[in-house]
Design a protein around this motif. Sequence first.
Motif, PDB file in Angstrom:
ATOM      1  N   PHE A  26      24.341 -10.493  -3.451  1.00 36.27           N
ATOM      2  CA  PHE A  26      25.567 -10.752  -4.187  1.00 36.27           C
ATOM      3  C   PHE A  26      25.393 -10.752  -5.704  1.00 36.27           C
ATOM      4  CE2 PHE A  26      26.822 -12.860  -0.124  1.00 36.27           C
ATOM      5  CZ  PHE A  26      27.862 -11.999   0.170  1.00 36.27           C
ATOM      6  N   PHE A  27      24.268 -11.249  -6.174  1.00 31.84           N
ATOM      7  CA  PHE A  27      24.101 -11.441  -7.616  1.00 31.84           C
ATOM      8  C   PHE A  27      22.890 -10.718  -8.206  1.00 31.84           C
ATOM      9  CE2 PHE A  27      26.009 -15.386  -5.907  1.00 31.84           C
ATOM     10  CZ  PHE A  27      27.270 -15.243  -6.471  1.00 31.84           C
ATOM     11  N   ASN A  28      22.161  -9.961  -7.385  1.00 33.79           N
ATOM     12  CA  ASN A  28      20.951  -9.286  -7.816  1.00 33.79           C
ATOM     13  C   ASN A  28      19.965 -10.281  -8.455  1.00 33.79           C
ATOM     14  OD1 ASN A  28      19.247  -7.104  -8.063  1.00 33.79           O
ATOM     15  ND2 ASN A  28      20.088  -6.456 -10.035  1.00 33.79           N
ATOM     16  N   LEU A  29      19.849 -11.449  -7.831  1.00 39.16           N
ATOM     17  CA  LEU A  29      18.992 -12.522  -8.325  1.00 39.16           C
ATOM     18  C   LEU A  29      17.983 -12.880  -7.239  1.00 39.16           C
ATOM     19  CD1 LEU A  29      18.302 -14.828 -10.356  1.00 39.16           C
ATOM     20  CD2 LEU A  29      19.953 -16.208  -9.107  1.00 39.16           C
ATOM     21  N   ASN A  30      16.730 -12.538  -7.455  1.00 38.26           N
ATOM     22  CA  ASN A  30      15.667 -12.877  -6.520  1.00 38.26           C
ATOM     23  C   ASN A  30      15.065 -14.196  -6.966  1.00 38.26           C
ATOM     24  OD1 ASN A  30      13.450 -13.095  -4.866  1.00 38.26           O
ATOM     25  ND2 ASN A  30      12.873 -10.947  -5.067  1.00 38.26           N
ATOM     26  N   LEU A  31      15.428 -15.273  -6.280  1.00 37.34           N
ATOM     27  CA  LEU A  31      15.013 -16.611  -6.673  1.00 37.34           C
ATOM     28  C   LEU A  31      13.506 -16.806  -6.546  1.00 37.34           C
ATOM     29  CD1 LEU A  31      16.276 -19.203  -7.718  1.00 37.34           C
ATOM     30  CD2 LEU A  31      16.474 -19.982  -5.366  1.00 37.34           C
ATOM     31  N   VAL A  32      12.900 -16.232  -5.527  1.00 39.67           N
ATOM     32  CA  VAL A  32      11.448 -16.364  -5.348  1.00 39.67           C
ATOM     33  C   VAL A  32      10.717 -15.685  -6.506  1.00 39.67           C
ATOM     34  CG1 VAL A  32       9.499 -15.775  -3.860  1.00 39.67           C
ATOM     35  CG2 VAL A  32      11.625 -16.565  -2.839  1.00 39.67           C
ATOM     36  N   ALA A  33      11.138 -14.488  -6.849  1.00 41.56           N
ATOM     37  CA  ALA A  33      10.509 -13.776  -7.966  1.00 41.56           C
ATOM     38  C   ALA A  33      10.764 -14.498  -9.289  1.00 41.56           C
ATOM     39  CB  ALA A  33      11.015 -12.349  -8.043  1.00 41.56           C
ATOM     40  N   LEU A  34      11.924 -15.088  -9.427  1.00 36.09           N
ATOM     41  CA  LEU A  34      12.252 -15.816 -10.646  1.00 36.09           C
ATOM     42  C   LEU A  34      11.361 -17.048 -10.801  1.00 36.09           C
ATOM     43  CD1 LEU A  34      14.331 -15.987 -13.026  1.00 36.09           C
ATOM     44  CD2 LEU A  34      15.614 -17.545 -11.568  1.00 36.09           C
ATOM     45  N   LEU A  35      11.124 -17.756  -9.697  1.00 33.48           N
ATOM     46  CA  LEU A  35      10.332 -18.985  -9.760  1.00 33.48           C
ATOM     47  C   LEU A  35       8.825 -18.740  -9.787  1.00 33.48           C
ATOM     48  CD1 LEU A  35      12.313 -21.227  -7.249  1.00 33.48           C
ATOM     49  CD2 LEU A  35      12.345 -21.348  -9.733  1.00 33.48           C
ATOM     50  N   PHE A  36       8.358 -17.743  -9.034  1.00 37.22           N
ATOM     51  CA  PHE A  36       6.917 -17.579  -8.845  1.00 37.22           C
ATOM     52  C   PHE A  36       6.358 -16.263  -9.374  1.00 37.22           C
ATOM     53  CE2 PHE A  36       8.440 -20.298  -5.352  1.00 37.22           C
ATOM     54  CZ  PHE A  36       7.773 -21.458  -5.703  1.00 37.22           C
ATOM     55  N   GLY A  37       7.201 -15.410  -9.891  1.00 37.49           N
ATOM     56  CA  GLY A  37       6.737 -14.122 -10.400  1.00 37.49           C
ATOM     57  C   GLY A  37       6.946 -13.025  -9.368  1.00 37.49           C
ATOM     58  N   SER A  38       7.123 -11.829  -9.875  1.00 38.75           N
ATOM     59  CA  SER A  38       7.394 -10.697  -9.001  1.00 38.75           C
ATOM     60  C   SER A  38       6.124 -10.280  -8.273  1.00 38.75           C
ATOM     61  CB  SER A  38       7.945  -9.534  -9.820  1.00 38.75           C
ATOM     62  OG  SER A  38       8.191  -8.433  -8.991  1.00 38.75           O
ATOM     63  N   MET A  39       6.107 -10.444  -6.984  1.00 42.77           N
ATOM     64  CA  MET A  39       5.016 -10.091  -6.078  1.00 42.77           C
ATOM     65  C   MET A  39       3.680 -10.710  -6.477  1.00 42.77           C
ATOM     66  SD  MET A  39       6.608  -8.816  -3.724  1.00 42.77           S
ATOM     67  CE  MET A  39       5.387  -8.260  -2.594  1.00 42.77           C
ATOM     68  N   SER A  40       3.728 -11.942  -6.958  1.00 41.65           N
ATOM     69  CA  SER A  40       2.496 -12.693  -7.180  1.00 41.65           C
ATOM     70  C   SER A  40       1.962 -13.126  -5.816  1.00 41.65           C
ATOM     71  CB  SER A  40       2.760 -13.912  -8.066  1.00 41.65           C
ATOM     72  OG  SER A  40       3.571 -14.853  -7.380  1.00 41.65           O
ATOM     73  N   TRP A  41       0.795 -13.700  -5.778  1.00 41.92           N
ATOM     74  CA  TRP A  41       0.230 -14.093  -4.490  1.00 41.92           C
ATOM     75  C   TRP A  41       1.054 -15.206  -3.848  1.00 41.92           C
ATOM     76  CZ3 TRP A  41      -1.695 -19.045  -3.857  1.00 41.92           C
ATOM     77  CH2 TRP A  41      -1.918 -19.778  -5.016  1.00 41.92           C
ATOM     78  N   ILE A  42       1.658 -16.080  -4.656  1.00 42.21           N
ATOM     79  CA  ILE A  42       2.508 -17.133  -4.091  1.00 42.21           C
ATOM     80  C   ILE A  42       3.780 -16.514  -3.497  1.00 42.21           C
ATOM     81  CG2 ILE A  42       3.879 -19.175  -4.634  1.00 42.21           C
ATOM     82  CD1 ILE A  42       1.831 -19.903  -6.737  1.00 42.21           C
ATOM     83  N   SER A  43       4.359 -15.549  -4.189  1.00 43.47           N
ATOM     84  CA  SER A  43       5.555 -14.873  -3.678  1.00 43.47           C
ATOM     85  C   SER A  43       5.251 -14.171  -2.356  1.00 43.47           C
ATOM     86  CB  SER A  43       6.072 -13.852  -4.682  1.00 43.47           C
ATOM     87  OG  SER A  43       6.507 -14.470  -5.852  1.00 43.47           O
ATOM     88  N   ARG A  44       4.117 -13.528  -2.273  1.00 44.66           N
ATOM     89  CA  ARG A  44       3.732 -12.839  -1.036  1.00 44.66           C
ATOM     90  C   ARG A  44       3.568 -13.821   0.113  1.00 44.66           C
ATOM     91  NH1 ARG A  44       1.253  -7.492  -1.578  1.00 44.66           N
ATOM     92  NH2 ARG A  44       1.652  -6.796  -3.693  1.00 44.66           N
ATOM     93  N   ILE A  45       2.998 -14.985  -0.167  1.00 39.92           N
ATOM     94  CA  ILE A  45       2.850 -16.004   0.870  1.00 39.92           C
ATOM     95  C   ILE A  45       4.219 -16.492   1.335  1.00 39.92           C
ATOM     96  CG2 ILE A  45       2.075 -18.380   1.285  1.00 39.92           C
ATOM     97  CD1 ILE A  45      -0.365 -17.726  -0.489  1.00 39.92           C
ATOM     98  N   ILE A  46       5.130 -16.710   0.395  1.00 39.02           N
ATOM     99  CA  ILE A  46       6.471 -17.177   0.753  1.00 39.02           C
ATOM    100  C   ILE A  46       7.186 -16.130   1.601  1.00 39.02           C
ATOM    101  CG2 ILE A  46       8.757 -17.735  -0.190  1.00 39.02           C
ATOM    102  CD1 ILE A  46       7.236 -19.083  -2.535  1.00 39.02           C
ATOM    103  N   TYR A  47       7.138 -14.868   1.192  1.00 43.07           N
ATOM    104  CA  TYR A  47       7.770 -13.809   1.974  1.00 43.07           C
ATOM    105  C   TYR A  47       7.142 -13.702   3.352  1.00 43.07           C
ATOM    106  CZ  TYR A  47      10.062 -12.221  -2.318  1.00 43.07           C
ATOM    107  OH  TYR A  47      10.825 -12.139  -3.440  1.00 43.07           O
ATOM    108  N   GLY A  48       5.833 -13.845   3.431  1.00 43.70           N
ATOM    109  CA  GLY A  48       5.150 -13.804   4.722  1.00 43.70           C
ATOM    110  C   GLY A  48       5.562 -14.953   5.623  1.00 43.70           C
ATOM    111  N   LEU A  49       5.679 -16.160   5.055  1.00 41.18           N
ATOM    112  CA  LEU A  49       6.117 -17.316   5.845  1.00 41.18           C
ATOM    113  C   LEU A  49       7.534 -17.140   6.372  1.00 41.18           C
ATOM    114  CD1 LEU A  49       4.736 -20.366   3.840  1.00 41.18           C
ATOM    115  CD2 LEU A  49       4.074 -19.628   6.131  1.00 41.18           C
ATOM    116  N   VAL A  50       8.409 -16.610   5.535  1.00 44.18           N
ATOM    117  CA  VAL A  50       9.786 -16.378   5.978  1.00 44.18           C
ATOM    118  C   VAL A  50       9.804 -15.377   7.133  1.00 44.18           C
ATOM    119  CG1 VAL A  50      12.023 -15.416   5.291  1.00 44.18           C
ATOM    120  CG2 VAL A  50      10.851 -17.003   3.787  1.00 44.18           C
TER     121      VAL A  50
END
Length: 69
Positions: A26-50
Amino acid sequence: MGSKCLRYTALTISIIGAVNWGLIGFFNLNLVALLFGSMSWISRIIYGLVGICGLCLLTFYSDSDSESE
């Protein structure tokens, strides 16, 4: 008890992932990337958990079939 806790945890993480996808759609806003960086290791872990939690929730379909009988 442990299975019920695991299911509610998986459901909560999946809902958070769904909200993130809604924000992207809806808003072209990636909250995970905004909070943790675009495809950082933390973002990858979050996407994997989801993703893993979404797969775990597939068992809800088999449980709902057995309850309706």
